[in-house]
Design a protein around this motif. Structure first.
Motif, PDB file in Angstrom:
ATOM      1  N   HIS A  14      23.030  -8.952  49.417  1.00  0.00           N
ATOM      2  CA  HIS A  14      21.740  -8.249  49.387  1.00  0.00           C
ATOM      3  C   HIS A  14      20.578  -9.188  49.725  1.00  0.00           C
ATOM      4  CE1 HIS A  14      18.928  -5.136  47.932  1.00  0.00           C
ATOM      5  NE2 HIS A  14      18.232  -6.148  47.452  1.00  0.00           N
ATOM      6  N   TYR A  15      20.622 -10.409  49.169  1.00  0.00           N
ATOM      7  CA  TYR A  15      19.502 -11.347  49.328  1.00  0.00           C
ATOM      8  C   TYR A  15      19.823 -12.474  50.311  1.00  0.00           C
ATOM      9  CZ  TYR A  15      16.842  -9.207  45.487  1.00  0.00           C
ATOM     10  OH  TYR A  15      16.113  -8.342  44.696  1.00  0.00           O
ATOM     11  N   ALA A  16      20.719 -12.239  51.260  1.00  0.00           N
ATOM     12  CA  ALA A  16      21.143 -13.286  52.217  1.00  0.00           C
ATOM     13  C   ALA A  16      19.950 -13.937  52.915  1.00  0.00           C
ATOM     14  CB  ALA A  16      22.104 -12.690  53.239  1.00  0.00           C
ATOM     15  N   GLU A  17      18.935 -13.146  53.229  1.00  0.00           N
ATOM     16  CA  GLU A  17      17.773 -13.693  53.966  1.00  0.00           C
ATOM     17  C   GLU A  17      16.992 -14.716  53.145  1.00  0.00           C
ATOM     18  OE1 GLU A  17      14.106 -11.199  54.292  1.00  0.00           O
ATOM     19  OE2 GLU A  17      15.320  -9.637  53.366  1.00  0.00           O
ATOM     20  N   HIS A  18      17.163 -14.698  51.821  1.00  0.00           N
ATOM     21  CA  HIS A  18      16.403 -15.620  50.961  1.00  0.00           C
ATOM     22  C   HIS A  18      17.206 -16.854  50.553  1.00  0.00           C
ATOM     23  CE1 HIS A  18      13.086 -12.920  50.766  1.00  0.00           C
ATOM     24  NE2 HIS A  18      13.744 -11.974  50.127  1.00  0.00           N
ATOM     25  N   GLU A  19      18.462 -16.943  50.992  1.00  0.00           N
ATOM     26  CA  GLU A  19      19.294 -18.081  50.598  1.00  0.00           C
ATOM     27  C   GLU A  19      18.606 -19.380  51.004  1.00  0.00           C
ATOM     28  OE1 GLU A  19      23.294 -17.972  52.077  1.00  0.00           O
ATOM     29  OE2 GLU A  19      23.830 -19.743  50.878  1.00  0.00           O
ATOM     30  N   GLY A  20      18.573 -20.340  50.079  1.00  0.00           N
ATOM     31  CA  GLY A  20      17.943 -21.627  50.374  1.00  0.00           C
ATOM     32  C   GLY A  20      16.500 -21.723  49.918  1.00  0.00           C
ATOM     33  N   LYS A  21      15.892 -20.581  49.621  1.00  0.00           N
ATOM     34  CA  LYS A  21      14.506 -20.622  49.138  1.00  0.00           C
ATOM     35  C   LYS A  21      14.492 -21.026  47.654  1.00  0.00           C
ATOM     36  CE  LYS A  21      12.839 -17.183  52.447  1.00  0.00           C
ATOM     37  NZ  LYS A  21      12.407 -15.797  52.652  1.00  0.00           N
ATOM     38  N   PRO A  22      13.389 -21.615  47.192  1.00  0.00           N
ATOM     39  CA  PRO A  22      13.339 -22.102  45.805  1.00  0.00           C
ATOM     40  C   PRO A  22      13.599 -21.018  44.756  1.00  0.00           C
ATOM     41  CG  PRO A  22      11.371 -22.784  47.035  1.00  0.00           C
ATOM     42  CD  PRO A  22      12.151 -21.881  47.933  1.00  0.00           C
ATOM     43  N   PHE A  23      13.236 -19.785  45.072  1.00  0.00           N
ATOM     44  CA  PHE A  23      13.405 -18.728  44.071  1.00  0.00           C
ATOM     45  C   PHE A  23      14.754 -18.022  44.178  1.00  0.00           C
ATOM     46  CE2 PHE A  23      11.135 -16.734  47.662  1.00  0.00           C
ATOM     47  CZ  PHE A  23      11.914 -15.613  47.905  1.00  0.00           C
ATOM     48  N   TYR A  24      15.613 -18.471  45.142  1.00  0.00           N
ATOM     49  CA  TYR A  24      16.874 -17.750  45.373  1.00  0.00           C
ATOM     50  C   TYR A  24      17.784 -17.765  44.135  1.00  0.00           C
ATOM     51  CZ  TYR A  24      21.445 -16.529  47.271  1.00  0.00           C
ATOM     52  OH  TYR A  24      22.670 -15.946  47.478  1.00  0.00           O
ATOM     53  N   GLU A  25      18.074 -18.956  43.608  1.00  0.00           N
ATOM     54  CA  GLU A  25      18.986 -19.046  42.458  1.00  0.00           C
ATOM     55  C   GLU A  25      18.434 -18.310  41.233  1.00  0.00           C
ATOM     56  OE1 GLU A  25      21.960 -19.661  41.206  1.00  0.00           O
ATOM     57  OE2 GLU A  25      22.615 -19.790  43.282  1.00  0.00           O
ATOM     58  N   PRO A  26      17.167 -18.565  40.866  1.00  0.00           N
ATOM     59  CA  PRO A  26      16.610 -17.796  39.744  1.00  0.00           C
ATOM     60  C   PRO A  26      16.662 -16.280  39.983  1.00  0.00           C
ATOM     61  CG  PRO A  26      15.137 -19.602  40.313  1.00  0.00           C
ATOM     62  CD  PRO A  26      16.217 -19.588  41.351  1.00  0.00           C
ATOM     63  N   LEU A  27      16.499 -15.888  41.243  1.00  0.00           N
ATOM     64  CA  LEU A  27      16.530 -14.464  41.585  1.00  0.00           C
ATOM     65  C   LEU A  27      17.925 -13.882  41.354  1.00  0.00           C
ATOM     66  CD1 LEU A  27      15.168 -11.937  42.846  1.00  0.00           C
ATOM     67  CD2 LEU A  27      15.723 -12.888  45.107  1.00  0.00           C
ATOM     68  N   VAL A  28      18.947 -14.581  41.847  1.00  0.00           N
ATOM     69  CA  VAL A  28      20.325 -14.098  41.677  1.00  0.00           C
ATOM     70  C   VAL A  28      20.697 -14.099  40.190  1.00  0.00           C
ATOM     71  CG1 VAL A  28      22.749 -14.605  42.176  1.00  0.00           C
ATOM     72  CG2 VAL A  28      21.046 -14.721  44.008  1.00  0.00           C
ATOM     73  N   GLU A  29      20.264 -15.142  39.495  1.00  0.00           N
ATOM     74  CA  GLU A  29      20.518 -15.241  38.045  1.00  0.00           C
ATOM     75  C   GLU A  29      19.890 -14.047  37.316  1.00  0.00           C
ATOM     76  OE1 GLU A  29      22.546 -17.187  35.300  1.00  0.00           O
ATOM     77  OE2 GLU A  29      22.445 -17.793  37.407  1.00  0.00           O
ATOM     78  N   PHE A  30      18.647 -13.792  37.628  1.00  0.00           N
ATOM     79  CA  PHE A  30      17.911 -12.678  37.009  1.00  0.00           C
ATOM     80  C   PHE A  30      18.551 -11.337  37.345  1.00  0.00           C
ATOM     81  CE2 PHE A  30      14.333  -9.694  38.287  1.00  0.00           C
ATOM     82  CZ  PHE A  30      14.230  -9.073  37.050  1.00  0.00           C
TER      83      PHE A  30
END
Ligand code: IDP
Length: 141
Positions: free
Chosen positions: A51-67
């Motif tokens: 779903h969030y492939a376009e954001h991979e590598g951005k600083p908020f990516y991991e927190p986003l997936v975690e959330f």
């Protein structure tokens, strides 16, 4: 009508936990969009990576997936004339602090001082994204 579209809407874990699913669906229906599919699910990391492939590598990516994998969400497919743009207008700006009053994020969201913006809802941003996202959350629809 030629511009009838479908959009993938997610009531994110913050919105679901706060009991805002009904309020979000109420606004969608009040706007005149149709609910085509509706589910409650806890997203897997695999679904979120797609779903969030376009954001991979951005600083908020991991927190986003975690959330987004932290709890139940409501997923929906909505339909209507220009509903992709229309739902994003209903949702408001990404940052709830900036989102206009009258929008879902503007009326119901705020900055919680965390790494990820907990902004209640997701809505597809283009017909291509909508088709891709509907395939992730409602395969076969
Ligand atoms: P959108 O949901 O308004 O379309 P996107 O840019 O697609 O916004 O970002 C996806 C999600 O990632 C946002 O809804 C928000 O939860 C989170 N996010 C985006 N940008 C930031 C940021 O700069 N800091 C923290 N979280 C962000």
């Amino acid at each position: 009508m030629t511009d009838t579209e479908r959009s993938l809407v997610i009531v994110k874990p913050d919105g679901y936990a706060r009991g805002l699913t009904g309020e979000v669906l109420r606004r969608i229906e009040a706007k005149g969009y149709t609910l085509v599919a509706l589910a409650v699910t806890t997203p897997t990391r695999e679904q979120l990576a797609a779903h969030y492939a376009e954001h991979e590598g951005k600083p908020f990516y991991e927190p986003l997936v975690e959330f987004m994998s932290s709890g139940a969400v409501t997923t929906a497919v909505i339909e209507g004339q220009e509903c992709i743009k229309g739902f994003r207008s209903l949702a408001g700006a990404t940052n709830p602090t900036d989102a206009a009053p009258g929008s879902i994020r503007g009326d119901l969201g705020r900055d919680w001082g965390e790494k990820v913006q907990k902004n209640i809802v997701h809505g597809s941003d283009s017909p291509e994204s909508a088709a891709r996202e509907i395939g992730i959350w409602f395969p076969g629809l």
